[in-house]
Design a protein around this motif. Sequence first.
Motif, short mmCIF file in Angstrom:
data_model
loop_
_atom_site.label_atom_id
_atom_site.label_comp_id
_atom_site.label_asym_id
_atom_site.label_seq_id
_atom_site.Cartn_x
_atom_site.Cartn_y
_atom_site.Cartn_z
N ALA A 307 0.82 -1.21 0.00
CA ALA A 307 0.00 0.00 0.00
C ALA A 307 0.86 1.26 0.00
CB ALA A 307 -0.90 0.00 1.23
N GLN A 308 0.41 2.24 -0.78
CA GLN A 308 1.05 3.55 -0.83
C GLN A 308 0.03 4.59 -0.37
OE1 GLN A 308 4.22 4.29 -1.59
NE2 GLN A 308 4.67 2.10 -1.84
N PRO A 309 0.20 5.17 0.83
CA PRO A 309 -0.77 6.14 1.34
C PRO A 309 -0.79 7.43 0.53
CG PRO A 309 0.64 5.29 3.09
CD PRO A 309 1.26 4.88 1.80
N LEU A 310 -1.90 8.12 0.61
CA LEU A 310 -2.07 9.37 -0.13
C LEU A 310 -1.31 10.53 0.53
CD1 LEU A 310 -5.91 9.13 -0.85
CD2 LEU A 310 -4.03 8.72 -2.46
N LEU A 311 -1.24 10.54 1.85
CA LEU A 311 -0.63 11.66 2.58
C LEU A 311 0.46 11.17 3.52
CD1 LEU A 311 -3.88 13.54 3.73
CD2 LEU A 311 -2.49 14.05 1.72
N ALA A 312 1.37 12.06 3.86
CA ALA A 312 2.38 11.80 4.89
C ALA A 312 2.60 13.12 5.62
CB ALA A 312 3.68 11.30 4.27
N LEU A 313 1.85 13.30 6.71
CA LEU A 313 1.85 14.57 7.43
C LEU A 313 2.48 14.48 8.82
CD1 LEU A 313 -1.79 15.73 6.51
CD2 LEU A 313 0.36 16.41 5.42
N GLY A 314 3.16 13.37 9.09
CA GLY A 314 3.80 13.23 10.39
C GLY A 314 2.81 13.03 11.53
N MET A 315 1.64 12.46 11.23
CA MET A 315 0.59 12.29 12.23
C MET A 315 0.67 10.93 12.90
SD MET A 315 -2.56 13.94 10.05
CE MET A 315 -3.79 13.45 11.27
N ARG A 316 0.09 10.86 14.12
CA ARG A 316 -0.03 9.58 14.83
C ARG A 316 -1.15 9.65 15.86
NH1 ARG A 316 2.53 10.26 19.74
NH2 ARG A 316 4.11 11.90 19.85
N LEU A 317 -2.26 10.26 15.48
CA LEU A 317 -3.36 10.46 16.41
C LEU A 317 -4.34 9.30 16.44
CD1 LEU A 317 -5.03 12.14 18.38
CD2 LEU A 317 -6.09 13.26 16.41
N GLY A 318 -4.66 8.75 15.27
CA GLY A 318 -5.75 7.78 15.22
C GLY A 318 -7.08 8.47 15.05
N GLU A 319 -8.14 7.83 15.52
CA GLU A 319 -9.51 8.36 15.45
C GLU A 319 -10.09 8.35 14.04
OE1 GLU A 319 -9.72 12.31 17.04
OE2 GLU A 319 -8.73 11.77 18.93
N GLY A 320 -9.29 8.02 13.03
CA GLY A 320 -9.71 8.20 11.65
C GLY A 320 -9.31 9.56 11.11
N SER A 321 -8.48 10.29 11.87
CA SER A 321 -8.16 11.67 11.51
C SER A 321 -7.41 11.79 10.19
CB SER A 321 -7.36 12.33 12.64
OG SER A 321 -6.21 11.57 12.96
N GLY A 322 -6.40 10.95 9.98
CA GLY A 322 -5.65 11.02 8.73
C GLY A 322 -6.49 10.61 7.54
N ALA A 323 -7.36 9.64 7.73
CA ALA A 323 -8.25 9.20 6.64
C ALA A 323 -9.21 10.32 6.26
CB ALA A 323 -9.01 7.95 7.06
N ALA A 324 -9.73 11.04 7.27
CA ALA A 324 -10.64 12.15 6.98
C ALA A 324 -9.93 13.27 6.22
CB ALA A 324 -11.23 12.69 8.28
N LEU A 325 -8.67 13.53 6.56
CA LEU A 325 -7.92 14.56 5.85
C LEU A 325 -7.64 14.15 4.41
CD1 LEU A 325 -5.40 15.68 8.59
CD2 LEU A 325 -7.33 16.98 7.69
N ALA A 326 -7.53 12.84 4.16
CA ALA A 326 -7.27 12.36 2.80
C ALA A 326 -8.52 12.35 1.95
CB ALA A 326 -6.67 10.95 2.86
N PHE A 327 -9.70 12.36 2.57
CA PHE A 327 -10.94 12.19 1.81
C PHE A 327 -11.12 13.21 0.67
CE2 PHE A 327 -15.42 13.20 1.07
CZ PHE A 327 -15.84 11.96 0.55
N PRO A 328 -10.75 14.50 0.84
CA PRO A 328 -10.92 15.42 -0.29
C PRO A 328 -10.20 14.97 -1.57
CG PRO A 328 -10.62 16.65 1.72
CD PRO A 328 -10.36 15.21 2.07
N LEU A 329 -9.15 14.17 -1.44
CA LEU A 329 -8.49 13.65 -2.64
C LEU A 329 -9.39 12.66 -3.37
CD1 LEU A 329 -4.84 13.20 -1.33
CD2 LEU A 329 -5.74 15.01 -2.81
N LEU A 330 -10.18 11.88 -2.61
CA LEU A 330 -11.15 10.99 -3.25
C LEU A 330 -12.23 11.82 -3.93
CD1 LEU A 330 -9.80 9.13 -0.97
CD2 LEU A 330 -11.90 7.78 -1.15
N GLN A 331 -12.65 12.90 -3.28
CA GLN A 331 -13.63 13.79 -3.91
C GLN A 331 -13.08 14.35 -5.22
OE1 GLN A 331 -14.19 16.40 -0.36
NE2 GLN A 331 -16.36 16.22 -0.84
#
Length: 354
Positions: A307-331
Amino acid sequence: MPPDVAPSMIARIVPVDACAGERARAYLDTLTKPPGSLGKLEALAVQLSSITGELMPRVTPPGVLVFAADHGVAAEGVSAFPQAVTAQMVANFASGGAAINVFARQIDAHVEIVDVGVASNLTMHGVTHAKVRQGTANMALENAMQPEEAQAAIEVGVAAVERARQAGAKCLIVGEMGIANTTASSAMLAVLAGTPVAQAVGAGTGINSVQQAHKVAVIERAIQARQADPDDPLDVLAKLGGLEIAAMVGAYLAAAVHRLPAVVDGFIATVAALVACRLCPAVRGYLVFGHRSEEPGHATALEALDAQPLLALGMRLGEGSGAALAFPLLQAAAGMLNEMATFADAGVSDNNSQ
């Protein structure tokens, strides 16, 4: 096919529609841009068409599912925060004050918070109560769950996807909350990927190097004691995993059944995705990887899934936070297919014109 994991559901999962993807790929080359000039966004658009079987896929509105549960191994002092924080954060989710709530509002996503195994009794409004048990057992001393409890938690995830789908969700963002769940995820990954524990363990919620060494030792002890079968993902899940991790497995399986794109968050979410794909390899095509976590084990988990992720923002929070930030790319990818003009429509000469 594992006989005790919703076999009728897994039997309904088919590989993504490669023909629909190829149609999308060909259509992209008719749009008013040089072929391939939108790079990875074009690959994402092709994947969305493959997932949905549609040339003009839709991903809005998105649904966010956050599963919460506690871990008995927290008693070993593996987290920077006490176990009570899980319930406190669930209350924060329910009141709309967490990072995932903020990011979900930005993308107009409905958020459902599901208590699948918080160690205390929650009574606040805005939480779906689907508790399988009050947290897992301490995996350093005994199996985290019984197999039937892991199965019940998987079914909680399946049911949450059904609710999201009935509410109109066209894409899923799956998140989690659970103090010590990086410990459980690291243990699972070490067994499933055959990797050294130290390579899978990071700072989690912010432990120091001494605490991190202790965390490695606890996980190594648990792996040795539990003897989970690396070729049996359910055995690994039940002996070393978490209730919220199991619910995420169920959510990924259900997303594939309904041909819904599922945006995978960080380390814990990716370990859950690895279990789902080991149970049913066809699930892999339905997963879009949102971001690369700072947790060191995430790189190993991503590699295991190619897998190659869409973003790499240095995050490690969880909660679905990184996935939510990536969603506009799907849009954006879906919008490109739905809204861009073709060369013929726009009266623009393409590179095949004479």
